[in-house]
Scaffold this active site. Sequence first.
Site, PDB file in Angstrom:
ATOM      1  CE  LYS A 229      26.940   1.772   4.403  1.00  0.00           C
ATOM      2  NZ  LYS A 229      26.252   3.039   4.218  1.00  0.00           N
ATOM      3  CD  GLU A 279      28.058  11.222   7.965  1.00  0.00           C
ATOM      4  OE1 GLU A 279      29.049  10.933   7.260  1.00  0.00           O
ATOM      5  OE2 GLU A 279      27.377  10.386   8.542  1.00  0.00           O
TER       6      GLU A 279
HETATM    7  C1  LIG Z   1      33.247   6.866   5.793  1.00  0.00           C
HETATM    8  C2  LIG Z   1      33.348   7.951   5.048  1.00  0.00           C
HETATM    9  O1  LIG Z   1      32.311   8.548   4.437  1.00  0.00           O
HETATM   10  C3  LIG Z   1      31.015   7.986   4.516  1.00  0.00           C
HETATM   11  C4  LIG Z   1      30.810   6.991   3.435  1.00  0.00           C
HETATM   12  C5  LIG Z   1      30.183   7.325   2.267  1.00  0.00           C
HETATM   13  C6  LIG Z   1      30.049   6.293   1.160  1.00  0.00           C
HETATM   14  O2  LIG Z   1      30.554   5.194   1.303  1.00  0.00           O
HETATM   15  O3  LIG Z   1      29.428   6.601   0.134  1.00  0.00           O
HETATM   16  C7  LIG Z   1      29.661   8.604   2.084  1.00  0.00           C
HETATM   17  C8  LIG Z   1      29.653   9.503   3.074  1.00  0.00           C
HETATM   18  C9  LIG Z   1      30.039   9.141   4.437  1.00  0.00           C
HETATM   19  O4  LIG Z   1      28.912   8.738   5.133  1.00  0.00           O
HETATM   20  C10 LIG Z   1      34.649   8.656   4.870  1.00  0.00           C
HETATM   21  O5  LIG Z   1      34.683   9.639   4.130  1.00  0.00           O
HETATM   22  O6  LIG Z   1      35.652   8.234   5.459  1.00  0.00           O
END
Ligand SMILES: C=C(O[C@@H]1C=C(C(=O)O)C=C[C@H]1O)C(=O)O
Length: 471
Positions: A229, A279
């Site tokens: 990832k 978060e």
């Molecule tokens: C990296 C980001 O968000 C992150 C990525 C996510 C995803 O890819 O589903 C979800 C929540 C966050 O952990 C962002 O909003 O910039």
Amino acid sequence: MPAVPHQSEFKAEFKTGNIYSFLADCQRQTLDQPQVVSLIFPLPAIAPWAVLQALGQRHQRHFYYDDVLRQQSVVAIDVAVEQIAQGPDRFVQAQRFIDFWLSHSIPSQPSFLSKQPRFFCSATFFESPTANSQFEPIHIFLPRLQVVTEADKSTAVFNYFLDETTVLEQIAADIDRTLDELLKLEKTRLPADRSSSASANYRIVKDIDTFQTTVQAILTLIQQQLLHKAVIADVLEVVAATPFNLPTSLQTLRQKHPDCCIFSVGNGQGQAFVGASPERLLSIADGRLRTDALAGSAARSDDPGEDALLAQRLLQSKKERYEHRLVVEFITRQLRSLGLIPKFNAAPSLLQLSQIQHLHTPIYAYLPSTTQPLQILDKLHPTPAVAGVPREVAYQLIRQYETCDRELYAAPLGWIDAQGNSEFIVGIRSALVDGCWARLYAGAGIVAGSEPGRELSEIRLKLQTLLAALV
Ligand SMILES: C=C(O[C@@H]1C=C(C(=O)O)C=C[C@H]1O)C(=O)O
């Protein structure tokens, strides 16, 4: 011991010159050791953005943290003592700074323990600065002024560095002036609904351009089993016709994102990093830790049927569940390496925000008194929610493919108090703002099964939501 006035006695106490005599007592205690002294004043409830509006200045550091759901906000302005650090032990150095000043502070009254001074801390995503960094790899400070507002009351804390050369009259005058300003604010509220801070008239000076190609390149590396990832971000840069008004933007962010933590970190040179983050990286209260695994996303819909379908699909998606599981596994492994026992549900739940929804697993643990917040942060940052697996490969790809330095984007920012209570969020859904210019950041996790077009829609959605609150 400080004579901390109760609210009813507040003005009378203040006028009697108690502050000066308290400071003089403290100065006698400093002997050859410099100390920090804190003075605490209860106040009527004041909106955090009003404090920033009235007292924040471009050339002063500020820290703004408004946890809307919990009705807890704190604004910190200007510096009493601070430290900057970089490199692999930046969190260790920040912890040493806290330990030093806690052992060099003149204690306040026990009944006000929970309102004691807080240390405010922001870190950049990477541990070392780049040539154009606007923020230090870690900055931690005890502010000159801190205003905490909880439900219907506020508390002002003034912190000052004190040695035998400190001019007490200046401090007393500073407190006098600032308290006068704060007391005025209770009455002067900002208009309840101002939907834009800068002029809605803006132009895009840098749009997302290479994102889909980058996602495709990452997918190829995933197929070659070089990684599981990577979270890749892109930016949108806009120039508005008039400068962004930070307090107004923060107020708008709060209205539009009542389930997020609204933040702003000012570097004292005119730039601020602002946003509304869903978060929570770390929340410690009374020896109990909570951290959030948040990864896996879907849009929301105004149509309830469609919205439920999107939620159902998200909960059942193998790809999204895998992306999420990598984060849970990482966090729980890191907590265990600190000797903690993480508690969490086997299946994720949904965190539904105004425009987007996420898979969410809150993770809890009891903390021994010897475990310090920054030690945990050091282990957790960055989680695979914002970096990737393996982390080093993700770092390389972020550096290679992202078009801008992350600075504070996707990095921890928050506070720690003397009892080890602490709150840190991950600085996502965020923008770097400087006058009329703003750079908005958004990223998405790429795993096997990701589709470039869908990932692009996800970051566009995140950017549009943020832009709508800023302009
Ligand atoms: C990296 C980001 O968000 C992150 C990525 C996510 C995803 O890819 O589903 C979800 C929540 C966050 O952990 C962002 O909003 O910039």
